[in-house]
Design an enzyme around this catalytic site. Structure first.
Site, short mmCIF file in Angstrom:
data_model
loop_
_atom_site.label_atom_id
_atom_site.label_comp_id
_atom_site.label_asym_id
_atom_site.label_seq_id
_atom_site.Cartn_x
_atom_site.Cartn_y
_atom_site.Cartn_z
N ARG A 37 8.58 1.09 -2.98
CA ARG A 37 9.37 1.98 -3.83
C ARG A 37 9.90 1.29 -5.08
O ARG A 37 9.94 1.90 -6.16
CB ARG A 37 10.53 2.56 -3.00
CG ARG A 37 10.02 3.55 -1.96
CD ARG A 37 11.06 3.85 -0.91
NE ARG A 37 11.32 2.69 -0.05
CZ ARG A 37 12.12 2.72 1.00
NH1 ARG A 37 12.75 3.83 1.32
NH2 ARG A 37 12.30 1.63 1.74
N CYS A 63 0.31 5.46 0.02
CA CYS A 63 -0.45 6.71 0.02
C CYS A 63 -0.05 7.55 -1.18
O CYS A 63 1.15 7.69 -1.46
CB CYS A 63 -0.12 7.53 1.27
SG CYS A 63 -0.71 6.82 2.79
N ALA A 100 -3.36 3.19 2.10
CA ALA A 100 -4.07 3.41 3.36
C ALA A 100 -5.30 4.26 3.07
O ALA A 100 -5.19 5.39 2.60
CB ALA A 100 -3.15 4.13 4.34
N GLN A 110 -6.05 -1.32 1.96
CA GLN A 110 -5.64 -1.17 3.35
C GLN A 110 -6.58 -0.18 4.03
O GLN A 110 -6.69 0.97 3.59
CB GLN A 110 -4.20 -0.66 3.42
CG GLN A 110 -3.64 -0.71 4.82
CD GLN A 110 -2.25 -0.12 4.91
OE1 GLN A 110 -2.00 0.98 4.42
NE2 GLN A 110 -1.33 -0.84 5.54
N TYR A 128 0.12 4.81 13.30
CA TYR A 128 -1.25 5.28 13.14
C TYR A 128 -2.13 4.67 14.24
O TYR A 128 -1.64 3.95 15.11
CB TYR A 128 -1.73 5.00 11.71
CG TYR A 128 -0.86 5.75 10.72
CD1 TYR A 128 -0.79 7.15 10.78
CD2 TYR A 128 -0.04 5.09 9.81
CE1 TYR A 128 0.06 7.86 9.93
CE2 TYR A 128 0.81 5.81 8.96
CZ TYR A 128 0.85 7.18 9.02
OH TYR A 128 1.69 7.89 8.21
N PRO A 156 0.83 -1.21 0.00
CA PRO A 156 0.00 0.00 0.00
C PRO A 156 0.86 1.26 0.00
O PRO A 156 1.85 1.33 0.74
CB PRO A 156 -0.80 -0.12 1.31
CG PRO A 156 -0.02 -1.08 2.16
CD PRO A 156 0.68 -2.00 1.22
C1 LIG Z 1 4.98 6.61 -1.48
C2 LIG Z 1 4.80 5.68 -0.32
C3 LIG Z 1 3.58 5.62 0.31
C4 LIG Z 1 3.36 4.71 1.36
N1 LIG Z 1 2.13 4.57 1.90
C5 LIG Z 1 1.87 3.56 2.75
C6 LIG Z 1 0.56 3.22 3.11
O1 LIG Z 1 -0.42 3.77 2.60
N2 LIG Z 1 0.39 2.23 4.02
C7 LIG Z 1 1.45 1.53 4.54
O2 LIG Z 1 1.25 0.65 5.37
N3 LIG Z 1 2.71 1.80 4.17
C8 LIG Z 1 2.93 2.76 3.26
N4 LIG Z 1 4.20 2.96 2.81
C9 LIG Z 1 5.25 2.04 3.22
C10 LIG Z 1 5.38 0.92 2.19
O3 LIG Z 1 4.18 0.17 2.06
C11 LIG Z 1 6.53 -0.04 2.55
O4 LIG Z 1 6.23 -0.71 3.73
C12 LIG Z 1 7.87 0.69 2.71
O5 LIG Z 1 8.04 1.67 1.70
C13 LIG Z 1 9.03 -0.28 2.66
O6 LIG Z 1 9.01 -1.03 1.46
P1 LIG Z 1 9.96 -0.64 0.19
O7 LIG Z 1 11.37 -0.67 0.70
O8 LIG Z 1 9.67 -1.73 -0.82
O9 LIG Z 1 9.57 0.72 -0.28
C14 LIG Z 1 4.43 3.88 1.79
C15 LIG Z 1 5.68 3.99 1.17
C16 LIG Z 1 5.87 4.85 0.12
C17 LIG Z 1 7.21 4.88 -0.57
#
Ligand SMILES: Cc1cc2nc3c(=O)[nH]c(=O)nc-3n(C[C@H](O)[C@H](O)[C@H](O)COP(=O)(O)O)c2cc1C
Length: 370
Positions: free
Chosen positions: A324, A25, A57, A100, A182, A23
């Site tokens: 990412r 945002c 989220a 989510q 949160y 997920p």
């Molecule tokens: C742009 C962006 C928005 C995110 N929004 C959420 C979200 O809505 N809910 C959530 O649980 N984590 C959110 N995260 C965290 C990611 O889901 C993820 O757990 C975190 O970036 C680590 O994973 P990665 O290394 O693959 O980016 C967000 C991360 C990014 C980069």
């Protein structure tokens, strides 16, 4: 044979591989309503090759948004805005679509990250956040209002109502957001929860509200569809929430029929010290899986196909989630399948992109011209 590209059954939902788009945002909604940005974003990442795409989220009530731009699913207008977007993704993609469900608690009323991400004061159009206790996220901030019994019931009902709307939208799965500082995580952590009633103090009391919310969501969503939960496995702060408590929470959730634990970390305290590195949260998914036998999702700095394959084939987790990495390479799943000898579904419009060395990447596809 790739484990990453092997199927996984979650209740009535069969996933064709072990990859989820985490997920993310987008901070781009108006009044919680999705728009052309979400149309592009969701339709694009529904074609990433991941078997499941998890919508960002999504706030269960307006005051539960992190920022004024956060997506919501709390009324007919927010539901209607998502409907054509999901219908479009369904036409083009076989990926399961999860959502989510979230409430920001004391971290609500924030500026978008690209505007600094700090608390928006009432005088600048913000709203007064609510939390387990009247403790602000940062010492200098105006404290949130501590939720009373009526507030807890309102939010629990809002989660259930959003789950019903998600079912009306035909979504395949839900993830309860109990991470990243949160609202539900705020109840779990002794850093943010100083309540003296049955929702604070002991571990059992701190888990009570998140478990009530999980039960309400589970009851409101069809039994054939999975409901998972994302947890912050540790606060990365001495004396805060930790992996031992996460395992106790997972055991309670297992009794209640949780379908996955998505093991993230952090977010409740500015004092956190996170030892970032490739796959740095994988040991949490592994610990929960070993202690409970639950399906787990590993997330956090998983970027390489072989890394993801190793995580699932060694049994450290059942799935991986990427955030990412998917934004950077929106066909990450295709490229991972090519690296590992897996298959992905692709729309016929894109079949001709199949590399000449990967004749079966998109399965048994044929096309011709005259
Ligand atoms: C742009 C962006 C928005 C995110 N929004 C959420 C979200 O809505 N809910 C959530 O649980 N984590 C959110 N995260 C965290 C990611 O889901 C993820 O757990 C975190 O970036 C680590 O994973 P990665 O290394 O693959 O980016 C967000 C991360 C990014 C980069």
């Amino acid at each position: 044979m790739s484990t990453l590209f092997s199927p996984l059954q979650l209740r009535g939902l069969k996933l064709s591989n072990r990859i989820m788009v985490a997920p993310m945002c987008q901070y781009s909604a108006q009044n919680g309503e999705a728009n052309d940005w979400h149309f592009t974003h969701i339709n694009s990442l529904a074609l990433s090759g991941a078997a499941m795409f998890c919508i960002e989220a999504t706030a269960v009530e307006a005051t539960g948004r992190i920022t004024p731009g956060c997506l919501g699913l709390w009324n007919d207008a927010t539901e209607a805005a998502l409907k054509p977007i999901i219908a479009s993704a369904r036409k083009r993609s076989k990926a399961a679509i999860a959502m989510q469900l979230a409430h920001a608690g004391r971290k609500a009323s924030s500026h978008t990250p690209w505007d600094g991400g700090q608390l928006i004061p009432l005088s600048e159009g913000g709203w007064r956040p609510e939390g387990p206790s009247d403790l602000p996220h940062k010492e200098s901030e105006t404290p949130p209002l501590a939720l009373d019994a009526a507030g807890l019931a309102r939010i629990r009902d809002a989660f259930a109502d959003s789950a019903k709307r998600a079912e009306r939208l035909g979504l395949d799965a839900l993830e309860v957001h109990c991470a990243h500082g949160y609202l539900l995580h705020q109840f779990l952590s002794p850093i943010s929860n100083r309540r003296a009633d049955q929702y604070g103090g002991s571990l059992q009391n701190r888990m009570r509200f998140p478990l009530e919310v999980f039960d309400a969501v589970r009851a409101a969503f069809p039994a054939s569809k999975p409901v998972g939960l994302r947890v912050s496995s540790t606060d990365w702060v001495e004396g805060g929430w930790d992996i031992a408590q996460t395992i106790e929470l997972a055991k309670e959730l297992k009794k209640r029929g949780v379908d996955w634990i998505d093991a993230s970390s952090g977010g409740v305290s500015p004092q956190q010290k996170i030892p970032l590195g490739p796959g740095y949260q994988v040991p949490f998914a592994q610990a929960v899986k070993e202690a409970t036998g639950l399906t787990t999702i590993a997330v956090g700095l998983i970027t390489e196909a072989k890394q993801a394959e190793e995580i699932v084939s060694s049994g450290k987790a059942d799935m991986v989630a990427l955030a990412r990495g998917m934004l950077y390479d929106p066909r990450w799943g295709w490229h991972a399948a090519a690296d590992l000898g897996g298959h992905v579904d692709a729309p016929p419009q894109y079949w001709r992109s199949q590399p000449s060395t990967q004749k079966a990447l998109f399965g048994a596809t044929t096309f011709g011209t005259r």
